[in-house]
Write an enzyme that holds these catalytic residues in place. Structure first.
Site, PDB file in Angstrom:
ATOM      1  N   ARG A 108       0.878  -1.186   0.000  1.00 14.69           N
ATOM      2  CA  ARG A 108       0.000   0.000   0.000  1.00 14.69           C
ATOM      3  C   ARG A 108       0.904   1.222   0.000  1.00 14.69           C
ATOM      4  O   ARG A 108       1.753   1.359   0.883  1.00 14.69           O
ATOM      5  CB  ARG A 108      -0.903   0.049   1.231  1.00 14.69           C
ATOM      6  CG  ARG A 108      -1.512   1.455   1.408  1.00 14.69           C
ATOM      7  CD  ARG A 108      -2.562   1.566   2.475  1.00 14.69           C
ATOM      8  NE  ARG A 108      -3.785   0.903   2.074  1.00 14.69           N
ATOM      9  CZ  ARG A 108      -4.973   1.150   2.611  1.00 14.69           C
ATOM     10  NH1 ARG A 108      -5.108   2.043   3.576  1.00 14.69           N
ATOM     11  NH2 ARG A 108      -6.039   0.484   2.204  1.00 14.69           N
ATOM     12  N   HIS A 135      -7.424   0.786  -6.327  1.00 12.78           N
ATOM     13  CA  HIS A 135      -7.662   0.026  -5.081  1.00 12.78           C
ATOM     14  C   HIS A 135      -8.433  -1.253  -5.438  1.00 12.78           C
ATOM     15  O   HIS A 135      -9.591  -1.422  -5.060  1.00 12.78           O
ATOM     16  CB  HIS A 135      -8.449   0.908  -4.101  1.00 12.78           C
ATOM     17  CG  HIS A 135      -8.425   0.420  -2.681  1.00 12.78           C
ATOM     18  ND1 HIS A 135      -7.636  -0.636  -2.252  1.00 12.78           N
ATOM     19  CD2 HIS A 135      -9.097   0.850  -1.568  1.00 12.78           C
ATOM     20  CE1 HIS A 135      -7.826  -0.821  -0.958  1.00 12.78           C
ATOM     21  NE2 HIS A 135      -8.706   0.061  -0.519  1.00 12.78           N
ATOM     22  N   GLN A 138     -10.347  -3.651  -2.916  1.00 13.95           N
ATOM     23  CA  GLN A 138     -11.596  -3.070  -2.405  1.00 13.95           C
ATOM     24  C   GLN A 138     -12.758  -3.418  -3.332  1.00 13.95           C
ATOM     25  O   GLN A 138     -13.851  -3.772  -2.887  1.00 13.95           O
ATOM     26  CB  GLN A 138     -11.435  -1.540  -2.311  1.00 13.95           C
ATOM     27  CG  GLN A 138     -12.689  -0.821  -1.860  1.00 13.95           C
ATOM     28  CD  GLN A 138     -13.071  -1.161  -0.427  1.00 13.95           C
ATOM     29  OE1 GLN A 138     -12.232  -1.086   0.466  1.00 13.95           O
ATOM     30  NE2 GLN A 138     -14.313  -1.543  -0.195  1.00 13.95           N
ATOM     31  N   CYS A 271     -16.370   2.369   1.122  1.00 14.24           N
ATOM     32  CA  CYS A 271     -15.210   1.496   1.385  1.00 14.24           C
ATOM     33  C   CYS A 271     -14.737   1.615   2.828  1.00 14.24           C
ATOM     34  O   CYS A 271     -14.076   0.712   3.326  1.00 14.24           O
ATOM     35  CB  CYS A 271     -14.080   1.837   0.421  1.00 14.24           C
ATOM     36  SG  CYS A 271     -13.616   3.586   0.481  1.00 14.24           S
TER      37      CYS A 271
HETATM   38  N1   CP Z   1     -11.194   0.396   2.732  1.00 12.32           N
HETATM   39  C1   CP Z   1      -9.918   0.392   3.109  1.00 12.32           C
HETATM   40  O1   CP Z   1      -8.991   0.195   2.310  1.00 12.32           O
HETATM   41  O2   CP Z   1      -9.728   0.589   4.442  1.00 12.32           O
HETATM   42  P1   CP Z   1      -8.336   0.801   5.164  1.00 12.32           P
HETATM   43  O3   CP Z   1      -7.758   2.100   4.675  1.00 12.32           O
HETATM   44  O4   CP Z   1      -8.662   0.824   6.632  1.00 12.32           O
HETATM   45  O5   CP Z   1      -7.421  -0.347   4.816  1.00 12.32           O
HETATM   46  N1  NVA Z   2      -9.794   7.231  -1.305  1.00 12.27           N
HETATM   47  C1  NVA Z   2      -9.417   6.834   0.027  1.00 12.27           C
HETATM   48  C2  NVA Z   2      -9.641   5.368   0.207  1.00 12.27           C
HETATM   49  C3  NVA Z   2      -9.348   4.835   1.578  1.00 12.27           C
HETATM   50  C4  NVA Z   2      -9.584   3.365   1.676  1.00 12.27           C
HETATM   51  C5  NVA Z   2      -7.963   7.201   0.278  1.00 12.27           C
HETATM   52  O1  NVA Z   2      -7.126   6.962  -0.601  1.00 12.27           O
HETATM   53  O2  NVA Z   2      -7.671   7.736   1.331  1.00 12.27           O
END
Ligand code: CP
Ligand code: NVA
Length: 313
Positions: A108, A135, A138, A271
């Site tokens: 990530r 992502h 997700q 999400c």
């Molecule tokens: N939805 C999601 O990716 O959550 P986190 O940022 O908590 O991993």
């Molecule tokens: N768009 C958000 C998603 C978090 C899961 C971010 O990147 O912060």
């Protein structure tokens, strides 16, 4: 099914066909059922998995860690501040070292390009746990949740409302256009999705039968089966907070917007994490139509499916 994903990385759903995506969803449902029945398959026995995080995470980190443990493997959390990742040594070198020690790597971070370099140089499956652009894990959880709820994906009217150009919006447009789900974006013009990505997804849609439409009017929610939103300010964009909140206020998911769908069975998805009072009200996220915690749970089963399919025995 004659599908074999062994050894493949999971960087974006662009790399996967409709059949392959459906295969992962079917596998996720099976693994979910197995876990409910306490059936353990140990598909990742003796496998070591690295979990690299440049950005914070609750769901993704927990899902990867629990999924590896459920399948009998070992995961090692590597905070990017504690390892050399593009500082002091190149990403290519770190990738080659990790690839000699680990059987799979979750990443990530900010850059999709760094993710691709990790995959290219480590030579082990690399899984995208979120980048600035995409992502994909997700979206697998979201598709599984919709399938569980409506027993289909094709013909569903899915409306994403809010920041139409963030990682989640991009990944959803890719996923929906691959599997034939009708995808609508409701956003201010300045936050419309990238035109090149839209053109690419239109090509996928031609093959799958999906529709794609983009509008700055909330009238687009009329007839929706799914209303989906995400935070207005993604990780790494904190400097834009003030402007975003102003710009996106008319796009809040509240009871009036849910009513505007004209469909009392429309579900609400997010999400998570959610900023209540910004992109969604407390009432909507707590309503009977909200499936956000089913989505969160499905992160576990779908991430497990990705690892089992690409690395499992
Ligand atoms: N939805 C999601 O990716 O959550 P986190 O940022 O908590 O991993
Ligand atoms: N768009 C958000 C998603 C978090 C899961 C971010 O990147 O912060």
């Amino acid at each position: 099914m004659d599908i074999d994903l062994k050894g493949r990385s999971f960087l974006t759903l662009k790399d996967f066909s409709e059949k392959e995506i459906n295969y992962l969803l079917t596998l996720a449902s099976k693994l979910k059922q197995d876990k409910k029945e306490c059936v353990y398959n140990y598909n990742l026995l003796n496998k070591n998995v690295a979990l690299i995080f440049e950005k914070p995470s609750t769901r993704t980190r927990a899902a990867f860690a629990v999924a590896v443990a459920d399948e009998g493997g070992h995961s090692e959390f590597l905070n990017s501040n504690d390892i050399q990742l593009g500082h002091k040594e190149t990403i290519e070198d770190t990738a080659r070292v990790l690839g000699r020690m680990f059987d799979g790597i979750e990443f990530r971070g900010f850059s999709q390009r760094n993710l691709e370099i990790l995959a290219e140089y480590s030579k082990v499956p690399v899984w995208n746990g979120l980048t600035d652009e995409d992502h994909p894990t997700q979206v697998l959880a979201d598709l599984l949740t919709i399938k569980e709820h409506f027993h289909k994906l094709k013909g569903i009217k899915f409306v994403y409302i809010g920041d139409g150009r963030n990682n989640v919006a991009n990944a959803l447009m890719i996923g929906a256009s691959k599997v034939g789900m009708d995808f609508y974006v409701c956003a201010p013009k300045s936050l419309f999705p990238d035109e090149k990505l839209v053109a690419q997804c239109m090509e996928y849609a031609k093959e799958s039968g999906a529709k794609i439409e983009i509008s700055d009017s909330t009238d687009i929610v009329i007839g929706a089966d799914v209303i989906y939103t995400d935070v207005w300010v993604s990780m790494g964009e904190e400097a834009k907070s003030k402007d975003r909140l102003e710009l996106l206020k008319p796009y809040q998911v509240n009871e009036a917007l849910m009513e505007k769908t004209g469909n009392k069975n429309a579900i609400f998805m997010h999400c998570l994490p959610a900023v209540r009072g910004n992109e969604v009200t407390h009432e909507v996220i707590e309503s009977e139509n909200s499936v956000v915690f089913d989505e969160a749970e499905n992160r576990l089963h779908t991430i497990k499916a990705v690892m089992v399919a690409t690395l499992g025995k």
